[in-house]
Design a protein around this motif. Structure first.
Motif, mmCIF file in Angstrom:
data_model
loop_
_atom_site.group_PDB
_atom_site.id
_atom_site.type_symbol
_atom_site.label_atom_id
_atom_site.label_comp_id
_atom_site.label_asym_id
_atom_site.label_seq_id
_atom_site.Cartn_x
_atom_site.Cartn_y
_atom_site.Cartn_z
ATOM 1 N N ALA A 110 104.485 40.342 2.899
ATOM 2 C CA ALA A 110 103.100 40.449 3.242
ATOM 3 C C ALA A 110 102.517 41.151 4.559
ATOM 4 C CB ALA A 110 102.614 38.885 3.562
ATOM 5 N N ILE A 111 103.759 41.478 5.177
ATOM 6 C CA ILE A 111 103.235 42.545 6.357
ATOM 7 C C ILE A 111 102.627 43.759 6.399
ATOM 8 C CG2 ILE A 111 105.591 43.911 6.306
ATOM 9 C CD1 ILE A 111 103.883 42.256 9.500
ATOM 10 N N ASP A 112 101.465 43.943 7.090
ATOM 11 C CA ASP A 112 100.832 44.921 6.992
ATOM 12 C C ASP A 112 100.902 45.893 8.098
ATOM 13 O OD1 ASP A 112 98.560 46.642 5.846
ATOM 14 O OD2 ASP A 112 97.172 45.757 7.296
ATOM 15 N N VAL A 113 100.920 45.365 9.354
ATOM 16 C CA VAL A 113 101.032 46.027 10.464
ATOM 17 C C VAL A 113 101.780 45.252 11.478
ATOM 18 C CG1 VAL A 113 99.912 47.129 12.557
ATOM 19 C CG2 VAL A 113 98.787 47.216 10.352
ATOM 20 N N SER A 114 102.856 45.672 12.121
ATOM 21 C CA SER A 114 103.629 45.167 13.177
ATOM 22 C C SER A 114 103.650 46.078 14.428
ATOM 23 C CB SER A 114 104.994 44.933 12.920
ATOM 24 O OG SER A 114 105.812 44.313 13.903
ATOM 25 N N LEU A 115 103.194 45.702 15.478
ATOM 26 C CA LEU A 115 103.212 46.074 16.869
ATOM 27 C C LEU A 115 104.223 45.340 17.919
ATOM 28 C CD1 LEU A 115 99.379 47.183 17.145
ATOM 29 C CD2 LEU A 115 101.367 48.659 16.276
ATOM 30 N N ILE A 116 104.893 46.343 18.498
ATOM 31 C CA ILE A 116 105.800 45.721 19.565
ATOM 32 C C ILE A 116 105.218 46.222 21.094
ATOM 33 C CG2 ILE A 116 108.017 45.583 20.497
ATOM 34 C CD1 ILE A 116 107.875 44.484 17.638
ATOM 35 N N GLY A 117 105.112 45.023 21.685
ATOM 36 C CA GLY A 117 104.635 45.661 23.305
ATOM 37 C C GLY A 117 105.766 45.104 24.250
ATOM 38 N N GLU A 118 105.120 44.783 25.353
ATOM 39 C CA GLU A 118 106.237 44.407 26.500
ATOM 40 C C GLU A 118 105.861 42.949 26.553
ATOM 41 O OE1 GLU A 118 106.093 46.397 30.489
ATOM 42 O OE2 GLU A 118 105.081 48.154 29.484
ATOM 43 N N ASN A 119 107.078 42.238 26.170
ATOM 44 C CA ASN A 119 107.126 40.754 26.087
ATOM 45 C C ASN A 119 106.003 40.244 25.114
ATOM 46 O OD1 ASN A 119 109.198 40.338 28.119
ATOM 47 N ND2 ASN A 119 107.843 40.533 29.874
#
Length: 289
Positions: A169-178
């Motif tokens: 189901a994933i559409d968007v994944s965004l990695i940030g600091e912590n």
């Protein structure tokens, strides 16, 4: 112009935050900035195909001083021209193409082909981003576990053998600091694959509690984390591996990560359901610390 004939050698997957390198090519871009291609780098570049983790903050250290890295982008060259990001016209690994990490610096930056440089990554930003990425993978597995009873059909399994809601189901994944933010589309195609969306809104508080309990249990094990890789070239496959109790989770991933779950401390998620253009979207925000 002379272009690289081989993929950039990357060392960030092994945890390196500094690397000695040779400048292979410098090209002025249409926006006035310059793209610097190196034989080796420890700077994580943005991948246009799945840009979940951004570029490292870093400098190119030269004999005359430090040059700030404005961006780092996956590029490709066929020996005739340089193509960056979404402008790359061929898939990774295409014959006759070299895939490279393009280090973007300011216009007129004093750097030239043949220079010896040292790539130095900001260790604090790297550590916090790595924590966010590892927590993202853990949370996706915990989410899969929490919603496994909502499947009427058997989808593909995840790294722990559970129904892979995240991967389906994933559409968007965004990695940030912590932190990380994952958005899942709960549309017709997902329902056709057997996922039951009825009553999900009312179930969100209990689902979040279940996921957070699982995350606390996993982090308490201080399980080892590593990156397995087929090689050190930019296009070589890399995998996130976490030695959870009784099983080993293995997920394809080109990012950076912590070495043990104990480094994360407290990991928690929040869940929200929104309507986006007539389609329900589940958003999971994961935070570390």
């Amino acid at each position: 112009m002379t272009y690289p004939v081989a993929d950039t050698r990357v060392t960030y997957a092994a945890g390196a935050a500094e690397a000695s390198a040779l400048v292979l090519h410098v090209e002025d871009l249409s926006d006035g900035r310059r793209a610097v291609l190196l034989d080796t780098t420890c700077a994580h570049p943005v991948d246009a195909g799945w840009p979940d983790q951004g570029a490292d903050q870093a400098v190119l250290r030269t004999e005359t001083g430090d040059i700030a890295l404005l961006d780092c982008i996956v590029g490709a060259t066929d020996g005739i021209g340089l193509h960056l990001g979404r402008e790359i016209p061929v898939p990774k690994g295409a014959a006759g193409w070299a895939f490279v990490a393009a280090h973007i610096v300011a216009a007129g930056a004093p750097i030239a082909e043949g220079d010896a440089v040292r790539v130095v990554v900001d260790p604090g930003v790297r550590a916090r981003t790595s924590a966010g990425h590892t927590a993202c993978h853990l949370a996706s597995l915990a989410l899969n576990l929490a919603v496994e009873d909502r499947w009427k059909k058997q989808p593909r399994p995840d790294a722990l053998g559970r129904p892979d809601f995240d991967g389906t189901a994933i559409d968007v994944s965004l990695i940030g600091e912590n932190t990380s933010t994952d958005a899942y589309r709960l549309g017709k195609s997902l329902r056709k694959k057997g996922f039951v969306t009825e009553g999900l809104d009312e179930a969100l508080p209990l689902l979040a509690e279940t996921i957070n309990t699982t995350l606390a249990d996993w982090v308490a094990t201080d399980a080892a984390v590593r990156i397995d890789r087929d090689g050190d070239a930019l296009t070589d496959r890399r995998y996130w591996v976490c030695e959870l109790p009784g099983t080993s989770a293995r997920i394809p991933c080109g990012g950076t990560h912590v070495s043990r779950l104990g480094e994360l401390g407290r990991v928690r998620v929040t869940l929200e359901l929104h309507d986006v253009d007539g389609t329900s979207v589940l958003t999971m925000v994961t935070t570390v610390g």
